[in-house]
Enzyme design. Structure first.
Site, PDB file in Angstrom:
ATOM      1  N   SER A 128      -4.005   2.843  11.429  1.00  0.00           N
ATOM      2  CA  SER A 128      -2.626   2.834  11.936  1.00  0.00           C
ATOM      3  C   SER A 128      -2.537   3.875  13.033  1.00  0.00           C
ATOM      4  CB  SER A 128      -1.667   3.195  10.795  1.00  0.00           C
ATOM      5  OG  SER A 128      -0.356   3.435  11.287  1.00  0.00           O
ATOM      6  N   TYR A 162       0.990   8.040   3.207  1.00  0.00           N
ATOM      7  CA  TYR A 162       0.460   7.032   4.138  1.00  0.00           C
ATOM      8  C   TYR A 162      -0.323   7.697   5.276  1.00  0.00           C
ATOM      9  CZ  TYR A 162       0.685   2.798   7.113  1.00  0.00           C
ATOM     10  OH  TYR A 162       0.395   1.701   7.900  1.00  0.00           O
TER      11      TYR A 162
HETATM   12  P1  NAD Z   1       1.907  -6.832   4.550  1.00  0.00           P
HETATM   13  O1  NAD Z   1       2.780  -6.258   3.506  1.00  0.00           O
HETATM   14  O2  NAD Z   1       2.393  -7.979   5.362  1.00  0.00           O
HETATM   15  O3  NAD Z   1       0.491  -7.222   3.952  1.00  0.00           O
HETATM   16  C1  NAD Z   1      -0.171  -6.382   3.053  1.00  0.00           C
HETATM   17  C2  NAD Z   1      -1.261  -7.163   2.383  1.00  0.00           C
HETATM   18  O4  NAD Z   1      -1.918  -6.301   1.430  1.00  0.00           O
HETATM   19  C3  NAD Z   1      -0.742  -8.365   1.584  1.00  0.00           C
HETATM   20  O5  NAD Z   1      -1.662  -9.423   1.690  1.00  0.00           O
HETATM   21  C4  NAD Z   1      -0.697  -7.825   0.155  1.00  0.00           C
HETATM   22  O6  NAD Z   1      -0.786  -8.844  -0.836  1.00  0.00           O
HETATM   23  C5  NAD Z   1      -1.933  -6.959   0.181  1.00  0.00           C
HETATM   24  N1  NAD Z   1      -1.969  -5.981  -0.897  1.00  0.00           N
HETATM   25  C6  NAD Z   1      -1.050  -5.055  -1.232  1.00  0.00           C
HETATM   26  N2  NAD Z   1      -1.457  -4.372  -2.301  1.00  0.00           N
HETATM   27  C7  NAD Z   1      -2.665  -4.873  -2.650  1.00  0.00           C
HETATM   28  C8  NAD Z   1      -3.594  -4.585  -3.662  1.00  0.00           C
HETATM   29  N3  NAD Z   1      -3.368  -3.634  -4.584  1.00  0.00           N
HETATM   30  N4  NAD Z   1      -4.726  -5.314  -3.719  1.00  0.00           N
HETATM   31  C9  NAD Z   1      -4.982  -6.295  -2.825  1.00  0.00           C
HETATM   32  N5  NAD Z   1      -4.128  -6.609  -1.838  1.00  0.00           N
HETATM   33  C10 NAD Z   1      -2.991  -5.899  -1.758  1.00  0.00           C
HETATM   34  O7  NAD Z   1       1.551  -5.583   5.499  1.00  0.00           O
HETATM   35  P2  NAD Z   1       0.902  -5.482   6.951  1.00  0.00           P
HETATM   36  O8  NAD Z   1       1.921  -4.858   7.831  1.00  0.00           O
HETATM   37  O9  NAD Z   1       0.260  -6.750   7.368  1.00  0.00           O
HETATM   38  O10 NAD Z   1      -0.181  -4.349   6.685  1.00  0.00           O
HETATM   39  C11 NAD Z   1      -1.569  -4.596   6.655  1.00  0.00           C
HETATM   40  C12 NAD Z   1      -2.275  -3.301   7.014  1.00  0.00           C
HETATM   41  O11 NAD Z   1      -1.907  -2.902   8.326  1.00  0.00           O
HETATM   42  C13 NAD Z   1      -1.938  -2.128   6.080  1.00  0.00           C
HETATM   43  O12 NAD Z   1      -3.088  -1.377   5.814  1.00  0.00           O
HETATM   44  C14 NAD Z   1      -0.964  -1.336   6.924  1.00  0.00           C
HETATM   45  O13 NAD Z   1      -0.953   0.016   6.558  1.00  0.00           O
HETATM   46  C15 NAD Z   1      -1.509  -1.552   8.299  1.00  0.00           C
HETATM   47  N6  NAD Z   1      -0.568  -1.308   9.383  1.00  0.00           N
HETATM   48  C16 NAD Z   1       0.592  -1.996   9.456  1.00  0.00           C
HETATM   49  C17 NAD Z   1       1.469  -1.720  10.497  1.00  0.00           C
HETATM   50  C18 NAD Z   1       2.773  -2.436  10.651  1.00  0.00           C
HETATM   51  O14 NAD Z   1       3.578  -2.022  11.481  1.00  0.00           O
HETATM   52  N7  NAD Z   1       3.025  -3.524   9.935  1.00  0.00           N
HETATM   53  C19 NAD Z   1       1.153  -0.741  11.450  1.00  0.00           C
HETATM   54  C20 NAD Z   1      -0.044  -0.069  11.321  1.00  0.00           C
HETATM   55  C21 NAD Z   1      -0.906  -0.350  10.290  1.00  0.00           C
END
Ligand code: NAD
Length: 260
Positions: free
Chosen positions: A142, A155
């Site tokens: 991130s 986080y």
């Molecule tokens: P999201 O909530 O859409 O997806 C998260 C995914 O992780 C889902 O498929 C969920 O089922 C899975 N998950 C959650 N807990 C789990 C567990 N215990 N075991 C297995 N799977 C699990 O979120 P996203 O925004 O797509 O985030 C994905 C990654 O990107 C994360 O690591 C997040 O920190 C990172 N990220 C997101 C953003 C943002 O703005 N959305 C920015 C930077 C980084």
């Protein structure tokens, strides 16, 4: 060597992970999806990606906070696809709260899913990549792996840890054809971000509209969200021969956020 490899993408039932799974399948790689959700909806998504891309796509519902289930995921992927060449550590959760109010169970879970899971999955797959002289570790960190925001102590800690893991594995894999890179997205409008809007509003004492305008998009000079498909395309690029010398990096894809 074949152009098509075998990938695990954790947390790929939603948001960024789903886009990465699709992008890797579109590039011809076999993909083991993972994550939580409604089983029928997951199967529909899996079958759609497989049918539309022609790449083999599996699913395993390991809870990435549990090292025993991570071992099951690795065993199931090896059983279905024979080997694991690409690991995308993407599963993640978020909680927004001042440290003095931060629930300890959420701290432990964020560290387990967002950070330790990546270590366990790499530990279980790295030897095979080195032995075959080809591997890609892609950690979805991130912008919060590079800079901080208030009220995201667990986080930000976890994401900085993932960047450290990335650098270490880049050094361990460097002479074995194995690269390790972190992708550092800014804000992407996925369920993870949608859920933190009310939490951030409460923590800062402002409206949800103000959170989007004055907190989320205020960080990004482009004033617009990053698209999941843009992150998928970057992950797919990192698996191409053109990216073989890119290793140990933390690549921002953040609309200019970390240029501040
Ligand atoms: P999201 O909530 O859409 O997806 C998260 C995914 O992780 C889902 O498929 C969920 O089922 C899975 N998950 C959650 N807990 C789990 C567990 N215990 N075991 C297995 N799977 C699990 O979120 P996203 O925004 O797509 O985030 C994905 C990654 O990107 C994360 O690591 C997040 O920190 C990172 N990220 C997101 C953003 C943002 O703005 N959305 C920015 C930077 C980084």
């Amino acid at each position: 060597m074949p152009d098509f490899r075998t990938a695990i993408v954790t947390g790929s039932t939603s948001g960024i992970g789903l886009a990465v799974a699709r992008a890797l399948a579109e590039a011809g790689h076999a993909v083991m999806m993972n994550g939580f959700g409604d089983p029928d909806a997951i199967e529909a998504e899996r079958a759609t990606i497989e049918n539309e891309t022609g790449a083999p796509v599996g699913f395993h519902g390991a809870d990435m906070s549990d090292p025993g289930q991570i071992a099951d995921l690795v065993a199931a992927t090896n059983a279905q696809f024979g080997q694991i060449d690409i690991v995308v550590n993407n599963a993640g959760i978020q909680t927004v709260a001042p440290i003095e109010d931060f629930p300890v169970d959420r701290y432990n879970l964020i560290l387990a899913i967002n950070m330790s899971a990546a270590w366990h999955l790499c530990r279980a797959t790295f030897a095979g990549m080195k032995a075959r002289k080809w591997g890609r570790v892609i950690n979805v960190a991130s912008a919060h792996g590079l800079v901080a925001s208030p009220y995201k102590s667990a986080y930000v800690m976890a994401k900085h840890g993932v960047v450290g893991l990335t650098k270490t594995l880049a050094l361990e894999g460097a002479e074995h054809g194995v690269t390790a890179n972190a992708i550092c997205p800014g804000y992407v409008l996925t369920p993870l971000v949608e859920a933190q809007i009310p939490e951030t509003a409460a923590a800062r004492g402002i409206t949800e509209e103000a959170v989007i305008r004055d907190v989320l998009l205020a960080s990004q000079p482009t004033r617009s969200f990053v698209q999941p498909g843009q992150i998928g395309a970057l992950a797919a690029f990192l698996c191409t021969p053109a990216a073989a010398q890119i290793t140990g990096t933390a690549l921002p894809i953040d609309g200019g956020w970390t240029a501040h």
